[in-house]
Design an enzyme around this catalytic site. Structure first.
Site, mmCIF file in Angstrom:
data_model
loop_
_atom_site.group_PDB
_atom_site.id
_atom_site.type_symbol
_atom_site.label_atom_id
_atom_site.label_comp_id
_atom_site.label_asym_id
_atom_site.label_seq_id
_atom_site.Cartn_x
_atom_site.Cartn_y
_atom_site.Cartn_z
ATOM 1 N N TRP A 102 0.806 -1.346 0.205
ATOM 2 C CA TRP A 102 0.288 -0.089 0.503
ATOM 3 C C TRP A 102 0.430 1.063 0.100
ATOM 4 O O TRP A 102 0.498 2.300 -0.972
ATOM 5 C CB TRP A 102 -1.025 -0.021 1.102
ATOM 6 N N ASP A 172 -2.141 6.599 6.186
ATOM 7 C CA ASP A 172 -3.184 5.585 5.976
ATOM 8 C C ASP A 172 -3.408 5.002 6.506
ATOM 9 O O ASP A 172 -2.789 4.047 7.103
ATOM 10 C CB ASP A 172 -2.993 4.954 4.307
ATOM 11 N N LYS A 196 -13.051 -1.512 5.311
ATOM 12 C CA LYS A 196 -11.843 -2.755 6.648
ATOM 13 C C LYS A 196 -12.276 -2.536 7.843
ATOM 14 O O LYS A 196 -12.723 -3.600 8.194
ATOM 15 C CB LYS A 196 -11.009 -2.478 6.487
HETATM 16 C C1 LIG Z 1 -7.710 -1.107 1.411
HETATM 17 C C2 LIG Z 1 -6.854 -0.467 1.486
HETATM 18 C C3 LIG Z 1 -5.980 0.348 0.675
HETATM 19 C C4 LIG Z 1 -7.477 0.709 -0.995
HETATM 20 O O1 LIG Z 1 -8.584 1.500 -0.478
HETATM 21 P P1 LIG Z 1 -9.807 1.649 -2.029
HETATM 22 O O2 LIG Z 1 -11.380 1.879 -0.763
HETATM 23 O O3 LIG Z 1 -9.653 0.255 -2.461
HETATM 24 O O4 LIG Z 1 -8.905 2.928 -2.153
HETATM 25 C C5 LIG Z 1 -5.482 1.328 0.754
HETATM 26 N N1 LIG Z 1 -4.883 1.497 1.860
HETATM 27 C C6 LIG Z 1 -4.972 0.471 2.844
HETATM 28 C C7 LIG Z 1 -3.596 0.366 3.516
HETATM 29 C C8 LIG Z 1 -5.718 -0.689 2.983
HETATM 30 O O5 LIG Z 1 -5.877 -1.202 3.563
#
Ligand SMILES: *Cc1c(COP(=O)(O)O)cnc(C)c1O
Length: 360
Positions: A102, A172, A196
């Site tokens: 990521w 993030d 998530k």
């Molecule tokens: C799932 C995830 C993403 C992607 O998120 P989207 O909603 O598909 O844009 C980005 N960063 C992390 C850490 C994730 O777990």
């Protein structure tokens, strides 16, 4: 009704109570004769749902008054572009810490908007740790320092909040937001997709310090300009109303569990069940450095792909689903977010033991 133990990395398990409440309110939300999905986002009913969700999120994370909470769309991947567009503030570069898949995505996207200084990377050990803070080569002129607080694929999590001095820290938190208390004042910006640990896909949470907004690049789409969204209470365009509503129910559920300290304790207990077992087994391989292991996503594997396949098949037969590791790394991954009950983890560990004894 049949419910499985859903170990998906995302979209992921939601609390059963939340789904049941949403089902009960589906066709007639509190005497309005309408589903939340059918409501105008500008009507007083939805505005109250939105305001309550924000208030509960603020309470859970103790978000200081000088931070804006934005309910946006575009996901964390969208934010990978939206963040540099908004936060460069006349600067030309940003620092990124590379801890895995990521982080790499964030870095690649940011390069479209600024120069990126990878201030630290754990690539040398195949992204199985968080680089120690004293090895980071930060640039004091960077617009911000970006981290991924939990690498959902690699299972590497920060168990400390890095000090970045006067340069704002951006995180993030897609896959560990609300899993533990967080000192928001140490961050310039926190973001994450909801799917998530919060609610349905479609909602993106952004928590941003007020003084950082208002300087978006002229090319920034208006709907992705934090200032425009902040000035319009996240209603510059139509927000993902149903996702906001479900997220609000999850926030209420979290408060009922005792808030983030209580849920963090529960999460530690759940993760310890798996890690303690992995540590005492030579049958399963757990690649991540102990001090950086994720409490949310636990990747592991056996000695062969064929055994991994057999493991997944057997798990599925027992109602334990979506345990397959990400296609980029293979193996097995158990995602055990807030809403995964400890019974699910106990069932998984019991199965791991049984599988080991039959196949070693
Ligand atoms: C799932 C995830 C993403 C992607 O998120 P989207 O909603 O598909 O844009 C980005 N960063 C992390 C850490 C994730 O777990």
């Amino acid at each position: 009704m049949k419910r499985v133990f859903n170990f998906s990395a995302g979209p992921a398990v939601l609390p059963l109570e939340v789904l049941q409440q949403a089902a009960a309110e589906m066709c007639d939300w509190r005497g309005t004769g309408m589903s939340v999905m059918e409501m105008s986002h500008r009507g007083k009913e939805f505005i109250s749902i939105h305001a309550q969700a924000e208030a509960d999120l603020r309470e859970l994370l103790a978000i200081p008054a000088n931070y804006k909470v934005l309910f946006m769309q575009g996901g964390a991947i969208g934010e990978n572009a939206i963040i540099p567009m908004n936060l460069l503030r006349g600067k030309t570069s940003a620092d990124y810490i590379n801890t895995g898949e990521w982080s790499k995505k964030s870095i690649k996207e940011a390069k479209k908007y600024c120069s990126v200084n990878v201030a630290a990377t754990s690539e040398a050990n195949n992204f199985t740790s968080v680089p120690k803070r004293d090895t980071w080569k930060l640039d004091p002129n960077a617009a911000y320092v970006h981290i991924c607080s939990n690498e959902t694929i690699g299972g590497v999590e920060y168990h400390f909040t890095p000090d970045t001095g006067a340069v704002p820290l951006v995180a993030d938190m897609s896959s560990n937001i609300l899993s533990r208390p967080t000192d928001v004042s140490k961050y310039g910006l926190i973001y994450g997709g909801a799917q998530k640990n919060i609610g349905p896909a479609g909602l993106t949470i952004v928590i941003v310090r007020e003084d950082l907004i208002g300087n978006a690049l002229p090319i920034t789409p208006s709907a992705f300009d934090y200032k425009q969204q902040a000035d319009n209470d996240s209603m510059y365009n139509t927000p993902p109303t149903y996702s906001v509503y479900i997220a609000g129910l999850v926030f209420q559920w979290l408060k009922k569990q005792g808030g983030l300290s209580a849920i963090a304790e529960y999460n530690r207990k759940k993760a310890a069940l798996i890690y303690d077992y992995l540590d005492n087994s030579s049958f399963y391989i757990s690649p991540v450095a102990r001090e950086d292991r994720s409490l949310m996503n636990v990747p592991f594997k056996t000695s062969s792909e064929a055994l991994d396949e057999a493991f997944l098949k057997g798990a599925q037969a027992l109602g334990m689903l979506q345990l397959k590791g990400h296609r980029s790394v293979g193996g097995i991954r158990a995602s055990i977010y807030n809403a995964m009950p400890i019974e699910g983890v106990q069932a998984l560990v019991a199965y791991m033991k049984e599988f080991e004894s039959k196949n070693r």
